[in-house]
Design a protein around this motif. Structure first.
Motif, PDB file in Angstrom:
ATOM      1  N   LEU A 116      29.187  70.838  23.884  1.00 21.66           N
ATOM      2  CA  LEU A 116      29.621  69.447  23.845  1.00 21.66           C
ATOM      3  C   LEU A 116      28.431  68.510  24.039  1.00 21.66           C
ATOM      4  N   SER A 117      28.552  67.317  23.484  1.00 24.90           N
ATOM      5  CA  SER A 117      27.433  66.371  23.519  1.00 24.90           C
ATOM      6  C   SER A 117      27.549  65.433  24.711  1.00 24.90           C
ATOM      7  N   GLY A 118      26.860  65.752  25.788  1.00 27.05           N
ATOM      8  CA  GLY A 118      26.729  64.844  26.900  1.00 27.05           C
ATOM      9  C   GLY A 118      27.937  64.726  27.813  1.00 27.05           C
ATOM     10  N   ALA A 119      27.788  63.875  28.829  1.00 24.20           N
ATOM     11  CA  ALA A 119      28.822  63.702  29.853  1.00 24.20           C
ATOM     12  C   ALA A 119      30.113  63.136  29.278  1.00 24.20           C
ATOM     13  N   LEU A 212      39.455  76.364  40.586  1.00 20.02           N
ATOM     14  CA  LEU A 212      39.687  75.266  39.646  1.00 20.02           C
ATOM     15  C   LEU A 212      38.811  74.057  39.987  1.00 20.02           C
ATOM     16  N   GLY A 213      38.618  73.808  41.275  1.00 15.32           N
ATOM     17  CA  GLY A 213      37.735  72.720  41.665  1.00 15.32           C
ATOM     18  C   GLY A 213      36.313  72.959  41.188  1.00 15.32           C
ATOM     19  N   MET A 214      35.838  74.204  41.323  1.00 15.47           N
ATOM     20  CA  MET A 214      34.502  74.545  40.845  1.00 15.47           C
ATOM     21  C   MET A 214      34.429  74.491  39.318  1.00 15.47           C
ATOM     22  N   LEU A 215      35.493  74.877  38.663  1.00  8.40           N
ATOM     23  CA  LEU A 215      35.530  74.797  37.200  1.00  8.40           C
ATOM     24  C   LEU A 215      35.539  73.341  36.737  1.00  8.40           C
ATOM     25  N   LEU A 216      36.204  72.479  37.490  1.00 12.42           N
ATOM     26  CA  LEU A 216      36.198  71.057  37.152  1.00 12.42           C
ATOM     27  C   LEU A 216      34.777  70.510  37.250  1.00 12.42           C
ATOM     28  N   PHE A 217      34.055  70.915  38.281  1.00 10.95           N
ATOM     29  CA  PHE A 217      32.654  70.505  38.409  1.00 10.95           C
ATOM     30  C   PHE A 217      31.858  70.991  37.204  1.00 10.95           C
ATOM     31  N   PHE A 218      32.055  72.242  36.813  1.00  7.17           N
ATOM     32  CA  PHE A 218      31.328  72.795  35.662  1.00  7.17           C
ATOM     33  C   PHE A 218      31.652  72.029  34.387  1.00  7.17           C
ATOM     34  N   CYS A 219      32.938  71.736  34.166  1.00  5.97           N
ATOM     35  CA  CYS A 219      33.334  71.048  32.945  1.00  5.97           C
ATOM     36  C   CYS A 219      32.760  69.633  32.878  1.00  5.97           C
ATOM     37  N   LEU A 220      32.613  68.990  34.013  1.00  8.06           N
ATOM     38  CA  LEU A 220      32.097  67.618  34.030  1.00  8.06           C
ATOM     39  C   LEU A 220      30.575  67.557  33.935  1.00  8.06           C
ATOM     40  N   THR A 221      29.897  68.587  34.445  1.00  2.95           N
ATOM     41  CA  THR A 221      28.426  68.544  34.504  1.00  2.95           C
ATOM     42  C   THR A 221      27.748  69.514  33.541  1.00  2.95           C
ATOM     43  N   GLY A 222      28.478  70.531  33.091  1.00  2.07           N
ATOM     44  CA  GLY A 222      27.875  71.524  32.209  1.00  2.07           C
ATOM     45  C   GLY A 222      27.035  72.550  32.945  1.00  2.07           C
ATOM     46  N   ARG A 223      27.162  72.636  34.269  1.00  2.00           N
ATOM     47  CA  ARG A 223      26.386  73.604  35.043  1.00  2.00           C
ATOM     48  C   ARG A 223      27.190  74.064  36.251  1.00  2.00           C
ATOM     49  N   GLU A 224      26.781  75.185  36.839  1.00  2.00           N
ATOM     50  CA  GLU A 224      27.432  75.690  38.036  1.00  2.00           C
ATOM     51  C   GLU A 224      27.005  74.873  39.251  1.00  2.00           C
ATOM     52  N   SER A 233      28.520  67.042  48.908  1.00  2.00           N
ATOM     53  CA  SER A 233      29.899  66.730  48.486  1.00  2.00           C
ATOM     54  C   SER A 233      29.969  66.428  46.998  1.00  2.00           C
ATOM     55  N   PHE A 234      29.193  67.199  46.231  1.00  2.00           N
ATOM     56  CA  PHE A 234      29.249  67.182  44.773  1.00  2.00           C
ATOM     57  C   PHE A 234      28.888  65.824  44.180  1.00  2.00           C
ATOM     58  N   THR A 235      27.929  65.176  44.780  1.00  2.00           N
ATOM     59  CA  THR A 235      27.435  63.929  44.220  1.00  2.00           C
ATOM     60  C   THR A 235      26.616  64.229  42.972  1.00  2.00           C
ATOM     61  N   ASP A 236      27.059  63.737  41.849  1.00  2.00           N
ATOM     62  CA  ASP A 236      26.372  63.965  40.583  1.00  2.00           C
ATOM     63  C   ASP A 236      26.671  62.786  39.674  1.00  2.00           C
ATOM     64  N   VAL A 237      25.664  62.362  38.927  1.00  2.00           N
ATOM     65  CA  VAL A 237      25.817  61.189  38.086  1.00  2.00           C
ATOM     66  C   VAL A 237      26.906  61.370  37.036  1.00  2.00           C
ATOM     67  N   SER A 241      33.522  58.915  40.606  1.00  2.00           N
ATOM     68  CA  SER A 241      33.848  58.983  42.032  1.00  2.00           C
ATOM     69  C   SER A 241      35.276  59.455  42.285  1.00  2.00           C
ATOM     70  N   ALA A 242      36.214  59.006  41.462  1.00  2.00           N
ATOM     71  CA  ALA A 242      37.605  59.408  41.661  1.00  2.00           C
ATOM     72  C   ALA A 242      37.776  60.908  41.470  1.00  2.00           C
ATOM     73  N   LEU A 243      37.083  61.479  40.486  1.00  2.55           N
ATOM     74  CA  LEU A 243      37.189  62.906  40.234  1.00  2.55           C
ATOM     75  C   LEU A 243      36.413  63.707  41.276  1.00  2.55           C
ATOM     76  N   ARG A 244      35.344  63.116  41.816  1.00  7.27           N
ATOM     77  CA  ARG A 244      34.576  63.815  42.848  1.00  7.27           C
ATOM     78  C   ARG A 244      35.451  64.084  44.066  1.00  7.27           C
ATOM     79  N   ALA A 245      36.315  63.133  44.402  1.00 12.49           N
ATOM     80  CA  ALA A 245      37.215  63.332  45.539  1.00 12.49           C
ATOM     81  C   ALA A 245      38.146  64.515  45.312  1.00 12.49           C
ATOM     82  N   VAL A 246      38.567  64.720  44.066  1.00 15.70           N
ATOM     83  CA  VAL A 246      39.434  65.855  43.738  1.00 15.70           C
ATOM     84  C   VAL A 246      38.671  67.163  43.900  1.00 15.70           C
ATOM     85  N   VAL A 247      37.435  67.201  43.414  1.00 11.65           N
ATOM     86  CA  VAL A 247      36.614  68.405  43.545  1.00 11.65           C
ATOM     87  C   VAL A 247      36.383  68.730  45.018  1.00 11.65           C
TER      88      VAL A 247
END
Length: 425
Positions: A116-119, A212-224, A233-237, A241-247
């Motif tokens: 996929l192309s980018g965030a 699933l929380g870890m998979l959500l992080f992977f799907c949003l960032t493209g990395r483990e 606390s999974f701060t990543d550009v 922010s709303a999805l970070r709270a779920v992760v």
């Protein structure tokens, strides 16, 4: 031929194997200390081949493969587990469990996300497809009697197909046992496995929520996620922010602090996606995030254009199916309105008939016949998504029931017509 017929025919074929039948191994898909996974074709006595299929051979120890047997039993009862491969055969022999199952065509989640192309592209995938993944895990937790805990949810064990998401490799999945203090064996891929999979307690549905929380992080960032990601606390550009709270909540160390079920995780994710869109000033679009907050399981049969075990309907894109459903629904409404108008403003010929007979003919016969016929010609995949009770019904069963209802209504109408002719001639 319907998918159910193909399944029965194939099951009979597999059950009837003798020394003249066997499998041709196309290639080995995976090999480990616990077993072997192969891509195979069934070779009949006449030399013809059927397949491909996946053959998984596991050592009969440490409860490995018990999830396959539980799913097999559920599917034999007629349960439609639409996010899992169809299992055709489970046999124990010489200390091994051998499972023959459907080969799923598609891309692994790992390969799909990385191309996929980018965030923005990854976020769009989460908006559209992550709900399917939640529903796939919920099927394991809710549809086979006792909860089945996958324990190895990771990108390489998730297939993205033309019809949705499918889970593969239940080799280390276990059936939840009430009262157990911890798992008897410790498995899992460290980047996605919950802490309790490594001796901190018994795995349960909340363990898959962690994954699933870890998979959500992977799907949003493209990395483990790394240890630094967890510490921050999974701060990543790339993570809103709303999805970070779920992760963060899904991956708490203490299972009691996580979402109690995948349904609750999915609901929180929907709300977070909608909040993110509002924050960005984006109008809600037709996607996973804009669906109803209902957490009912999706029952859309995943499809693959090249899989011989899928029905023809499952190969039609959902968008075309929805267009067809709108046209059928519109035609149904027009016919129903026509019946109401014919009763309220009868023709001279109908005006001479008894009022009770006209009301019975139109409202208890014609309109039900129109509705039933319209339902039978619908693309019912969206209905199975919105109405979970329809998920366990096959096309064959619905068609037979619909035809029986049509015949019954016609017989009742014919009897009323004959009785009316006798009484009012």
């Amino acid at each position: 031929m319907e998918t159910d017929d193909l399944d029965k025919e194939l099951g009979s074929r597999l059950d009837g194997l003798d020394a003249s039948d066997g499998y041709r191994v196309e290639r080995t898909l995976k090999q480990s200390e616990n077993g072997l996974t192969q891509l195979v074709f069934l070779v009949a006595r006449d030399g013809s081949e059927l397949g491909p299929f996946v053959r998984k051979i596991m050592y009969d120890q440490r409860d490995l493969g018990c999830a396959y047997e539980a799913v097999y039993v559920a599917q034999q009862r007629g349960l439609r587990l639409v996010h899992l491969p169809r299992i055709y055969k489970c046999t124990h022999a010489e200390g091994h469990l051998t499972v023959i199952m459907e080969y799923v065509h598609g891309s692994t989640l790992d390969a799909y996300i990385r191309q996929l192309s980018g965030a923005d592209g990854r976020l769009a995938f989460v908006q559209k497809e992550f709900g399917d993944l939640c529903d796939a895990v919920s099927e394991l937790h809710e549809c086979c009697g006792q909860p089945i805990i996958h324990r190895d949810l990771k990108p390489s064990n998730i297939m993205v197909t033309q019809g949705g998401v499918m889970l593969i490799d239940l080799g280390i999945s276990r059936i939840f046992k009430t009262g157990a203090e911890q798992d008897t064996t410790h498995f899992g891929t460290r980047a996605y496995a919950s802490p309790e999979q490594f001796g901190f307690g018994q795995t349960d549905v909340r363990s898959d929520v962690y994954s699933l929380g870890m998979l959500l992080f992977f799907c949003l960032t493209g990395r483990e996620a790394s240890s630094q990601d967890r510490a921050s606390s999974f701060t990543d550009v790339d993570i809103p922010s709303a999805l970070r709270a779920v992760v963060v909540k899904a991956t708490r160390f203490d299972p009691a602090a996580r979402y109690a079920t995948v349904r609750l995780f999915k609901r929180a994710l929907i709300l977070a996606l909608e909040a993110d869109k509002k924050q960005k000033g984006i109008a809600t679009s037709p996607s996973f995030a804009s669906e109803s907050h209902s957490t009912d399981l999706k029952r859309i049969k995943p499809a693959s254009s090249s899989s011989p075990q899928r029905s023809i309907l499952s190969r039609i894109p959902r968008s075309l199916g929805l267009v067809w459903d709108v046209l059928v629904a519109a035609a149904c409404v027009l016919f129903v309105l026509g019946c109401v108008a014919a009763y309220l403003v009868p023709t001279p010929q109908n005006a001479s008939k008894p009022a009770w007979y006209m009301a019975f003919s139109y409202f208890f016969c014609m309109i039900p016949l129109i509705v039933i016929t319209s339902y039978l010609i619908l693309d019912r995949r969206p209905l199975r998504q919105w109405i979970p009770a329809l998920a366990n019904l096959t096309v064959r069963r619905e068609t037979i029931s619909g035809i029986k209802a049509i015949v019954f209504i016609f017989v009742i109408w014919l009897a009323a017509t004959l009785m009316g002719s006798y009484l009012f001639k």
